[in-house]
Scaffold this active site. Structure first.
Site, PDB file in Angstrom:
ATOM      1  N   ARG A 228       0.858  -1.188   0.000  1.00  0.00           N
ATOM      2  CA  ARG A 228       0.000   0.000   0.000  1.00  0.00           C
ATOM      3  C   ARG A 228       0.891   1.233   0.000  1.00  0.00           C
ATOM      4  O   ARG A 228       1.890   1.292   0.720  1.00  0.00           O
ATOM      5  CB  ARG A 228      -0.927   0.027   1.225  1.00  0.00           C
ATOM      6  CG  ARG A 228      -2.135  -0.909   1.137  1.00  0.00           C
ATOM      7  CD  ARG A 228      -3.131  -0.431   0.084  1.00  0.00           C
ATOM      8  NE  ARG A 228      -4.289  -1.294  -0.019  1.00  0.00           N
ATOM      9  CZ  ARG A 228      -4.409  -2.314  -0.868  1.00  0.00           C
ATOM     10  NH1 ARG A 228      -3.385  -2.636  -1.642  1.00  0.00           N
ATOM     11  NH2 ARG A 228      -5.520  -3.011  -0.942  1.00  0.00           N
ATOM     12  N   GLU A 256       1.270  11.555  -7.592  1.00  0.00           N
ATOM     13  CA  GLU A 256       1.787  12.689  -8.352  1.00  0.00           C
ATOM     14  C   GLU A 256       3.110  13.208  -7.819  1.00  0.00           C
ATOM     15  O   GLU A 256       3.966  13.663  -8.582  1.00  0.00           O
ATOM     16  CB  GLU A 256       0.746  13.815  -8.390  1.00  0.00           C
ATOM     17  CG  GLU A 256      -0.495  13.469  -9.208  1.00  0.00           C
ATOM     18  CD  GLU A 256      -1.451  14.632  -9.313  1.00  0.00           C
ATOM     19  OE1 GLU A 256      -1.121  15.725  -8.792  1.00  0.00           O
ATOM     20  OE2 GLU A 256      -2.531  14.451  -9.900  1.00  0.00           O
ATOM     21  N   HIS A 269      -0.686  -0.186 -10.460  1.00  0.00           N
ATOM     22  CA  HIS A 269      -1.415  -1.129  -9.605  1.00  0.00           C
ATOM     23  C   HIS A 269      -1.701  -2.439 -10.348  1.00  0.00           C
ATOM     24  O   HIS A 269      -2.845  -2.860 -10.513  1.00  0.00           O
ATOM     25  CB  HIS A 269      -2.726  -0.499  -9.119  1.00  0.00           C
ATOM     26  CG  HIS A 269      -3.229  -1.139  -7.852  1.00  0.00           C
ATOM     27  ND1 HIS A 269      -4.360  -0.706  -7.209  1.00  0.00           N
ATOM     28  CD2 HIS A 269      -2.755  -2.183  -7.120  1.00  0.00           C
ATOM     29  CE1 HIS A 269      -4.568  -1.463  -6.131  1.00  0.00           C
ATOM     30  NE2 HIS A 269      -3.605  -2.349  -6.060  1.00  0.00           N
TER      31      HIS A 269
END
Length: 387
Positions: A228, A256, A269
């Site tokens: 994560r 970003e 991902h």
């Protein structure tokens, strides 16, 4: 019949585990009995009055309002291990691309416009990177994925150090004896050439990698994050890159603030993005939800205790309640009042929540009064009659 709402595209192989004679799959249903989802954000979603269970076809459940579900007596299921091999393979790829500058080299080749052979021979030196064999990999979190990564890294010739203060017995059985164990994070990061993170995200693990930990990390480390994004403090990471502590950062959770950094490789991902993984997760989620709706059995819930009682043909009552003293006595008093003989009773707890499956020799046709008496016990959250 149970109505199941899907909030994402769910593999047909998974939905096939829900027999049509018992389950209706309806993505438009406003008040379903069960929900199956992947990454859909449920936090702003109204939970219907009839909702009994939520199953996430994946490991992470940050997109589900766990506390709200728990208060309503709704178990939330996930599928640990179902996508473990897919993530493991991507982590191994991450190890290689963090070291050998493969991505940068491939991008550079595409930019060449003339005399490619000569350009390659003169330009390839800028993409030199070390081999991983003989180097030390630190694995933080030794769950289903971490164990697979650790064992695979050994097969690739790496030395492996693991850290997990909550190592389960099942994980310990599968973990190679050749994996060394670190007592602290500081001990692990100070010794490793590569580090990969495989812990869940919660209030305790958020920013596991912060400025203080980077300060004691072995300089030149390659850091991989396929768990994560917020496990790593972005600002502390950028400072660690500028100081040469982190030579390369590879993550499956782009943000970003890391765009344009030449020492960062951002992936979109892709961890569980394989057809095999999607099918495995969907099938596992559907079976977990099916067995709960049918029999009250709970396996792989993030907020409820595990509780499995094989079905014997006898009726059963499933009850969730606060984990406080004298609850068994209060429940038993209701069964005594209604002259119901208990064949088997299993009571398990998880933190502040307890869950019971009570198998009865028989139940009356009309159970309204029994249910009302059980709900009259103040800490009872949910009562289900399963005949």
């Amino acid at each position: 019949m149970y109505t199941i709402k899907t909030l994402n595209e769910i593999s047909k192989a998974g939905l096939s585990k829900l027999p049509k004679e018992e389950f209706i799959i309806d993505p438009a249903e406003q008040d379903p009995d069960g929900i199956i989802l992947r990454s859909f954000q449920m936090h702003d979603m109204e939970l219907g009055e009839h909702l009994l269970g939520v199953a996430r076809a994946g490991a992470g459940t940050n997109n589900i309002p766990i506390e709200k579900c728990t208060e309503r007596g709704i178990p939330v299921f996930n599928t640990p291990g179902a996508n473990a091999n897919a993530v493991k393979e991507l982590v191994l790829a991450g190890l290689l691309i963090s070291s050998r500058r493969i991505v940068q080299g491939a991008q550079w080749v595409q930019q060449q416009t003339s005399d490619l052979e000569k350009a390659v021979e003169s330009g390839k030196k800028q993409f030199i990177g070390p081999e991983i064999s003989g180097k030390t990999l630190g694995v933080i979190g030794l769950g289903a994925i971490g164990v697979l990564v650790a064992n695979a890294a050994l097969d690739l010739g790496m030395d492996v150090i693991g850290y997990d203060p909550f190592l389960t017995l099942e994980s310990a059985w599968h973990l190679s004896a050749s994996v060394d164990k670190a007592e602290t994070l500081e001990e692990l990061v100070s010794q490793c050439d590569y580090i990969t993170i495989h812990t869940p995200l919660n209030d305790k693990t958020r920013h596991t990698f912060h400025a203080q930990l980077f300060a004691v990390t072995k300089p030149g480390v390659r850091l991989l994050n396929f768990a994560r994004g917020p496990l790593v403090d972005t600002e502390a990471l950028k400072n660690a890159i500028d100081q040469g502590i982190v030579a390369r950062y590879v993550t499956d959770f782009p943000e970003e603030g890391l765009l344009g950094n030449e020492n960062v490789i951002l992936l979109p991902h892709l961890g569980a993005s394989t057809p095999e993984s999607e099918e495995n997760c969907a099938e596992m989620a559907a079976v977990e939800l099916r067995e709960y709706l049918r029999y009250g059995n709970i396996r792989n819930s993030v907020n409820f205790p595990g509780c499995i009682v094989p079905y014997s043909g006898k009726p059963r009552i499933a009850i969730s309640h606060s984990n406080i003293v004298n609850m068994i006595g209060q429940l038993g008093a209701v069964f005594t009042k209604h002259e119901i003989n208990i064949d088997k009773m299993v009571n398990n707890s998880k933190g502040e929540l307890a869950y019971n499956i009570i198998v009865c020799d028989s139940l009356p046709e009309d159970t309204t009064e029994i249910v009302n008496d059980l709900y009259a016990i103040q800490s009872v959250k949910r009562v289900r009659i399963l005949k």
